[in-house]
Design an enzyme around this catalytic site. Structure first.
Site, PDB file in Angstrom:
ATOM      1  N   SER A 131      55.804 -40.813  23.870  1.00  0.00           N
ATOM      2  CA  SER A 131      55.279 -39.897  24.876  1.00  0.00           C
ATOM      3  C   SER A 131      53.753 -39.898  24.832  1.00  0.00           C
ATOM      4  O   SER A 131      53.137 -40.932  25.014  1.00  0.00           O
ATOM      5  CB  SER A 131      55.874 -38.500  24.634  1.00  0.00           C
ATOM      6  OG  SER A 131      55.740 -37.662  25.755  1.00  0.00           O
ATOM      7  N   GLU A 213      43.898 -43.247  41.399  1.00  0.00           N
ATOM      8  CA  GLU A 213      45.247 -43.694  41.026  1.00  0.00           C
ATOM      9  C   GLU A 213      45.867 -42.853  39.901  1.00  0.00           C
ATOM     10  O   GLU A 213      46.860 -43.249  39.313  1.00  0.00           O
ATOM     11  CB  GLU A 213      45.242 -45.172  40.615  1.00  0.00           C
ATOM     12  CG  GLU A 213      44.783 -46.120  41.705  1.00  0.00           C
ATOM     13  CD  GLU A 213      44.836 -47.558  41.277  1.00  0.00           C
ATOM     14  OE1 GLU A 213      45.860 -48.221  41.521  1.00  0.00           O
ATOM     15  OE2 GLU A 213      43.842 -48.018  40.678  1.00  0.00           O
ATOM     16  N   ASP A 236      65.825 -40.227  31.112  1.00  0.00           N
ATOM     17  CA  ASP A 236      64.652 -39.447  30.707  1.00  0.00           C
ATOM     18  C   ASP A 236      64.237 -38.520  31.853  1.00  0.00           C
ATOM     19  O   ASP A 236      63.848 -39.000  32.926  1.00  0.00           O
ATOM     20  CB  ASP A 236      63.505 -40.395  30.350  1.00  0.00           C
ATOM     21  CG  ASP A 236      62.329 -39.675  29.685  1.00  0.00           C
ATOM     22  OD1 ASP A 236      62.137 -38.465  29.939  1.00  0.00           O
ATOM     23  OD2 ASP A 236      61.610 -40.327  28.912  1.00  0.00           O
ATOM     24  N   HIS A 264      64.589 -38.337  26.780  1.00  0.00           N
ATOM     25  CA  HIS A 264      63.201 -38.481  26.346  1.00  0.00           C
ATOM     26  C   HIS A 264      63.089 -38.738  24.843  1.00  0.00           C
ATOM     27  O   HIS A 264      62.173 -39.414  24.398  1.00  0.00           O
ATOM     28  CB  HIS A 264      62.406 -37.225  26.732  1.00  0.00           C
ATOM     29  CG  HIS A 264      60.918 -37.399  26.687  1.00  0.00           C
ATOM     30  ND1 HIS A 264      60.254 -38.377  27.408  1.00  0.00           N
ATOM     31  CD2 HIS A 264      59.953 -36.728  26.003  1.00  0.00           C
ATOM     32  CE1 HIS A 264      58.955 -38.294  27.172  1.00  0.00           C
ATOM     33  NE2 HIS A 264      58.746 -37.308  26.320  1.00  0.00           N
TER      34      HIS A 264
END
Length: 289
Positions: A131, A213, A236, A264
Protein backbone atom coordinates in the site's frame (compact mmCIF):
# COMPACT_ATOMS: atom_id res chain seq x y z
CA UNK A 1 23.45 11.44 21.18
CA UNK A 2 22.36 14.16 18.79
CA UNK A 3 19.94 16.81 20.00
CA UNK A 4 17.48 18.27 17.52
CA UNK A 5 14.42 20.50 17.54
CA UNK A 6 11.04 19.82 15.97
CA UNK A 7 8.22 22.35 16.16
CA UNK A 8 9.78 23.94 19.20
CA UNK A 9 10.15 20.62 21.03
CA UNK A 10 13.47 18.96 21.77
CA UNK A 11 14.14 15.26 21.47
CA UNK A 12 17.24 13.18 21.98
CA UNK A 13 18.22 11.02 19.05
CA UNK A 14 19.77 7.74 20.07
CA UNK A 15 20.45 4.25 18.81
CA UNK A 16 19.34 1.44 21.11
CA UNK A 17 19.38 -2.24 20.25
CA UNK A 18 17.87 -5.13 22.15
CA UNK A 19 17.81 -8.78 21.21
CA UNK A 20 15.05 -11.24 21.96
CA UNK A 21 15.24 -14.94 21.28
CA UNK A 22 11.97 -16.61 20.33
CA UNK A 23 11.68 -20.40 20.39
CA UNK A 24 9.37 -22.25 18.01
CA UNK A 25 8.74 -25.92 17.44
CA UNK A 26 10.75 -25.91 14.23
CA UNK A 27 13.66 -23.64 15.04
CA UNK A 28 15.03 -21.00 17.33
CA UNK A 29 15.19 -17.54 15.78
CA UNK A 30 16.74 -14.39 17.13
CA UNK A 31 14.94 -11.08 16.72
CA UNK A 32 16.90 -7.88 17.19
CA UNK A 33 14.84 -4.77 17.82
CA UNK A 34 15.75 -1.23 18.64
CA UNK A 35 15.91 2.34 17.47
CA UNK A 36 18.43 3.95 15.16
CA UNK A 37 18.92 7.67 14.76
CA UNK A 38 18.26 8.44 11.08
CA UNK A 39 17.75 11.92 9.63
CA UNK A 40 17.08 13.34 13.09
CA UNK A 41 14.48 10.76 14.14
CA UNK A 42 14.72 7.62 16.27
CA UNK A 43 13.40 4.97 13.87
CA UNK A 44 12.22 1.67 15.35
CA UNK A 45 13.08 -1.57 13.57
CA UNK A 46 13.01 -5.32 14.03
CA UNK A 47 15.51 -7.65 12.37
CA UNK A 48 15.47 -11.41 12.03
CA UNK A 49 17.20 -14.08 9.96
CA UNK A 50 20.83 -14.51 8.96
CA UNK A 51 20.68 -14.86 5.20
CA UNK A 52 22.88 -12.96 2.77
CA UNK A 53 19.87 -11.42 1.01
CA UNK A 54 18.57 -8.46 3.05
CA UNK A 55 14.89 -7.54 2.71
CA UNK A 56 13.13 -4.44 4.05
CA UNK A 57 9.39 -4.53 4.81
CA UNK A 58 7.59 -1.23 4.20
CA UNK A 59 4.18 -0.90 5.93
CA UNK A 60 0.98 0.76 4.76
CA UNK A 61 -0.60 4.01 5.96
CA UNK A 62 -0.19 4.35 9.74
CA UNK A 63 1.23 0.82 9.70
CA UNK A 64 4.19 -0.59 11.57
CA UNK A 65 5.93 -3.88 12.26
CA UNK A 66 3.36 -4.74 14.94
CA UNK A 67 0.31 -4.26 12.73
CA UNK A 68 1.47 -5.13 9.22
CA UNK A 69 4.09 -7.85 8.87
CA UNK A 70 3.80 -10.53 11.53
CA UNK A 71 3.65 -13.49 9.09
CA UNK A 72 6.61 -12.23 7.08
CA UNK A 73 8.87 -11.57 10.08
CA UNK A 74 7.95 -14.98 11.45
CA UNK A 75 8.00 -17.18 8.38
CA UNK A 76 10.19 -15.85 5.57
CA UNK A 77 13.20 -18.15 5.21
CA UNK A 78 15.72 -17.10 7.85
CA UNK A 79 18.59 -19.04 6.28
CA UNK A 80 18.27 -17.20 2.97
CA UNK A 81 17.14 -13.78 4.13
CA UNK A 82 17.80 -11.15 6.73
CA UNK A 83 14.41 -9.50 7.15
CA UNK A 84 14.02 -5.99 8.56
CA UNK A 85 10.71 -4.42 9.53
CA UNK A 86 10.53 -0.73 10.40
CA UNK A 87 8.12 1.90 11.66
CA UNK A 88 8.28 5.06 9.49
CA UNK A 89 8.66 8.36 11.32
CA UNK A 90 5.56 9.30 13.25
CA UNK A 91 4.17 5.75 13.04
CA UNK A 92 4.18 2.97 15.63
CA UNK A 93 7.24 3.11 17.85
CA UNK A 94 8.99 5.75 15.75
CA UNK A 95 7.37 8.48 17.83
CA UNK A 96 8.02 11.26 18.64
CA UNK A 97 7.59 13.11 16.35
CA UNK A 98 3.88 13.01 15.58
CA UNK A 99 3.19 12.11 11.99
CA UNK A 100 2.63 14.86 9.45
CA UNK A 101 1.96 14.76 5.71
CA UNK A 102 3.82 17.45 3.77
CA UNK A 103 3.81 17.25 -0.02
CA UNK A 104 7.01 15.17 0.00
CA UNK A 105 6.10 12.70 2.74
CA UNK A 106 6.57 9.66 0.50
CA UNK A 107 10.00 10.91 -0.60
CA UNK A 108 10.88 11.55 3.04
CA UNK A 109 9.87 8.00 3.97
CA UNK A 110 11.88 6.60 1.06
CA UNK A 111 15.01 8.43 2.16
CA UNK A 112 14.49 7.36 5.78
CA UNK A 113 14.07 3.74 4.72
CA UNK A 114 17.21 3.60 2.60
CA UNK A 115 19.26 5.51 5.17
CA UNK A 116 18.08 3.21 7.96
CA UNK A 117 19.22 0.14 6.05
CA UNK A 118 22.58 1.76 5.36
CA UNK A 119 22.89 2.62 9.06
CA UNK A 120 22.23 -1.03 9.86
CA UNK A 121 25.10 -2.01 7.60
CA UNK A 122 23.30 -3.21 4.47
CA UNK A 123 24.93 -2.16 1.21
CA UNK A 124 22.29 -3.69 -1.05
CA UNK A 125 18.81 -5.01 -0.28
CA UNK A 126 15.35 -5.78 -1.63
CA UNK A 127 12.04 -4.10 -0.83
CA UNK A 128 8.62 -5.50 0.05
CA UNK A 129 6.11 -2.65 0.09
CA UNK A 130 2.43 -2.80 0.94
CA UNK A 131 0.00 0.00 0.00
CA UNK A 132 1.65 3.27 1.07
CA UNK A 133 4.80 1.23 1.64
CA UNK A 134 4.62 0.16 -1.99
CA UNK A 135 4.65 3.80 -3.04
CA UNK A 136 7.61 4.44 -0.77
CA UNK A 137 9.37 1.38 -2.20
CA UNK A 138 8.92 2.54 -5.79
CA UNK A 139 10.36 5.96 -4.99
CA UNK A 140 13.29 4.39 -3.12
CA UNK A 141 14.00 2.01 -6.01
CA UNK A 142 13.86 4.78 -8.60
CA UNK A 143 16.18 7.06 -6.66
CA UNK A 144 18.61 4.38 -5.50
CA UNK A 145 19.09 1.99 -8.43
CA UNK A 146 22.50 0.80 -7.24
CA UNK A 147 21.18 -0.09 -3.79
CA UNK A 148 17.90 -1.90 -4.43
CA UNK A 149 18.24 -5.51 -5.63
CA UNK A 150 14.59 -6.49 -6.20
CA UNK A 151 11.17 -5.17 -5.29
CA UNK A 152 7.73 -6.57 -4.55
CA UNK A 153 4.76 -4.18 -4.25
CA UNK A 154 1.06 -4.79 -3.67
CA UNK A 155 -1.91 -2.54 -2.97
CA UNK A 156 0.11 0.39 -4.32
CA UNK A 157 -0.60 3.21 -6.76
CA UNK A 158 1.52 5.78 -8.57
CA UNK A 159 -1.26 8.35 -8.97
CA UNK A 160 -4.54 9.43 -7.38
CA UNK A 161 -7.65 9.41 -9.55
CA UNK A 162 -11.12 10.74 -8.85
CA UNK A 163 -12.23 7.18 -8.13
CA UNK A 164 -9.44 6.87 -5.56
CA UNK A 165 -10.56 10.09 -3.86
CA UNK A 166 -14.05 8.69 -3.54
CA UNK A 167 -12.68 5.52 -1.96
CA UNK A 168 -10.60 7.50 0.52
CA UNK A 169 -13.59 9.65 1.46
CA UNK A 170 -15.70 6.55 2.06
CA UNK A 171 -13.28 5.25 4.73
CA UNK A 172 -12.31 8.60 6.27
CA UNK A 173 -14.56 8.32 9.33
CA UNK A 174 -13.06 5.47 11.35
CA UNK A 175 -16.03 5.44 13.73
CA UNK A 176 -17.88 3.73 10.90
CA UNK A 177 -15.30 0.95 10.73
CA UNK A 178 -15.92 -2.32 12.53
CA UNK A 179 -14.34 -2.67 15.95
CA UNK A 180 -12.21 -5.52 14.57
CA UNK A 181 -10.76 -3.27 11.88
CA UNK A 182 -10.06 -0.41 14.28
CA UNK A 183 -8.54 -2.47 17.07
CA UNK A 184 -4.95 -2.94 15.78
CA UNK A 185 -4.50 0.76 15.09
CA UNK A 186 -6.22 1.90 18.28
CA UNK A 187 -3.86 -0.32 20.26
CA UNK A 188 -0.95 1.58 18.73
CA UNK A 189 -2.30 5.15 18.63
CA UNK A 190 -5.31 5.20 20.95
CA UNK A 191 -8.80 5.82 19.58
CA UNK A 192 -8.47 9.59 19.33
CA UNK A 193 -4.92 9.50 17.99
CA UNK A 194 -5.82 6.96 15.32
CA UNK A 195 -8.84 8.94 14.12
CA UNK A 196 -6.86 12.19 13.99
CA UNK A 197 -3.87 10.70 12.18
CA UNK A 198 -6.05 8.80 9.71
CA UNK A 199 -7.89 11.98 8.75
CA UNK A 200 -4.53 13.72 8.32
CA UNK A 201 -3.40 10.90 6.03
CA UNK A 202 -6.59 11.33 3.98
CA UNK A 203 -5.81 15.01 3.52
CA UNK A 204 -2.19 14.17 2.75
CA UNK A 205 -2.87 11.75 -0.07
CA UNK A 206 -5.71 13.86 -1.49
CA UNK A 207 -3.25 16.66 -2.25
CA UNK A 208 -1.75 14.56 -5.04
CA UNK A 209 -5.02 14.71 -6.96
CA UNK A 210 -4.26 18.39 -7.59
CA UNK A 211 -1.08 17.53 -9.46
CA UNK A 212 -0.99 16.87 -13.22
CA UNK A 213 -2.44 13.40 -13.80
CA UNK A 214 -2.77 13.04 -10.03
CA UNK A 215 0.86 11.99 -9.92
CA UNK A 216 2.45 10.64 -6.77
CA UNK A 217 5.47 9.19 -8.54
CA UNK A 218 4.50 8.65 -12.20
CA UNK A 219 7.66 10.30 -13.48
CA UNK A 220 9.84 7.94 -11.42
CA UNK A 221 8.46 4.62 -12.68
CA UNK A 222 10.66 4.55 -15.84
CA UNK A 223 13.72 5.02 -13.60
CA UNK A 224 13.13 1.77 -11.71
CA UNK A 225 15.73 -0.75 -12.88
CA UNK A 226 15.40 -3.61 -10.38
CA UNK A 227 13.33 -6.74 -11.07
CA UNK A 228 9.82 -5.92 -9.83
CA UNK A 229 6.90 -8.14 -8.91
CA UNK A 230 3.51 -6.46 -8.66
CA UNK A 231 0.90 -8.50 -6.78
CA UNK A 232 -2.77 -7.59 -6.84
CA UNK A 233 -5.79 -8.97 -5.03
CA UNK A 234 -8.58 -8.87 -7.60
CA UNK A 235 -11.13 -8.10 -4.89
CA UNK A 236 -9.11 -5.26 -3.38
CA UNK A 237 -11.72 -2.63 -2.38
CA UNK A 238 -9.14 0.15 -2.06
CA UNK A 239 -7.00 -0.23 -5.18
CA UNK A 240 -8.75 -0.43 -8.57
CA UNK A 241 -7.21 -2.83 -11.06
CA UNK A 242 -5.98 -0.04 -13.35
CA UNK A 243 -3.25 0.75 -10.82
CA UNK A 244 -1.32 -2.55 -11.00
CA UNK A 245 -1.81 -2.54 -14.76
CA UNK A 246 -0.22 0.89 -14.94
CA UNK A 247 2.75 -0.27 -12.88
CA UNK A 248 3.18 -3.32 -15.10
CA UNK A 249 3.22 -1.11 -18.20
CA UNK A 250 5.61 1.53 -16.92
CA UNK A 251 8.12 -0.36 -14.75
CA UNK A 252 10.67 -1.97 -17.04
CA UNK A 253 10.69 -5.77 -16.94
CA UNK A 254 8.06 -5.98 -14.21
CA UNK A 255 5.63 -8.84 -13.85
CA UNK A 256 2.11 -8.98 -12.43
CA UNK A 257 0.64 -11.78 -10.31
CA UNK A 258 -3.12 -11.73 -9.68
CA UNK A 259 -4.75 -13.36 -6.66
CA UNK A 260 -8.44 -13.89 -7.61
CA UNK A 261 -9.80 -13.99 -4.04
CA UNK A 262 -7.36 -11.49 -2.59
CA UNK A 263 -8.40 -8.18 -1.09
CA UNK A 264 -6.10 -5.44 0.22
CA UNK A 265 -4.28 -7.48 2.87
CA UNK A 266 -3.25 -10.48 0.78
CA UNK A 267 0.06 -10.89 2.67
CA UNK A 268 -1.88 -11.39 5.91
CA UNK A 269 -4.96 -13.26 4.68
CA UNK A 270 -3.00 -15.61 2.41
CA UNK A 271 0.36 -15.43 4.18
CA UNK A 272 1.72 -18.87 3.23
CA UNK A 273 0.90 -18.44 -0.47
CA UNK A 274 2.19 -14.89 -0.46
CA UNK A 275 5.47 -15.75 1.28
CA UNK A 276 6.13 -18.64 -1.11
CA UNK A 277 5.48 -16.37 -4.09
CA UNK A 278 7.84 -13.72 -2.74
CA UNK A 279 10.60 -16.18 -1.88
CA UNK A 280 10.44 -17.73 -5.33
CA UNK A 281 10.71 -14.28 -6.93
CA UNK A 282 13.61 -13.19 -4.73
CA UNK A 283 15.45 -16.46 -5.21
CA UNK A 284 15.06 -17.16 -8.90
CA UNK A 285 14.54 -13.86 -10.74
CA UNK A 286 17.62 -12.55 -12.50
CA UNK A 287 18.61 -8.92 -12.14
CA UNK A 288 18.02 -6.56 -15.07
CA UNK A 289 21.17 -5.36 -16.84
Amino acid sequence: MALFSLRGRFFRCRSDITRVTTATQQNCSSVASGKHCVNGVNLYYEQTGRGKHAVLLLPGALGCTKTDFGPQLKSLNKERYTVVGWDPRGYGRSRPPDRDFPTDFYERDAKDAVDLMKALGFVKFSLLGWSDGGITAMIAAAKNPDVISKMVVWGANAFVSQQDLELYTAVRDVSKWSAKMRKPMEEVYGAEGFAKTWEAWGDGIAQFAKRPEGSICLELLPLIRCPTLVIHGEKDPMVPSFHPQHLLKHIQGSRLHLMPEGKHNIHLRYAAEFNKLVENFLEHTSEIH
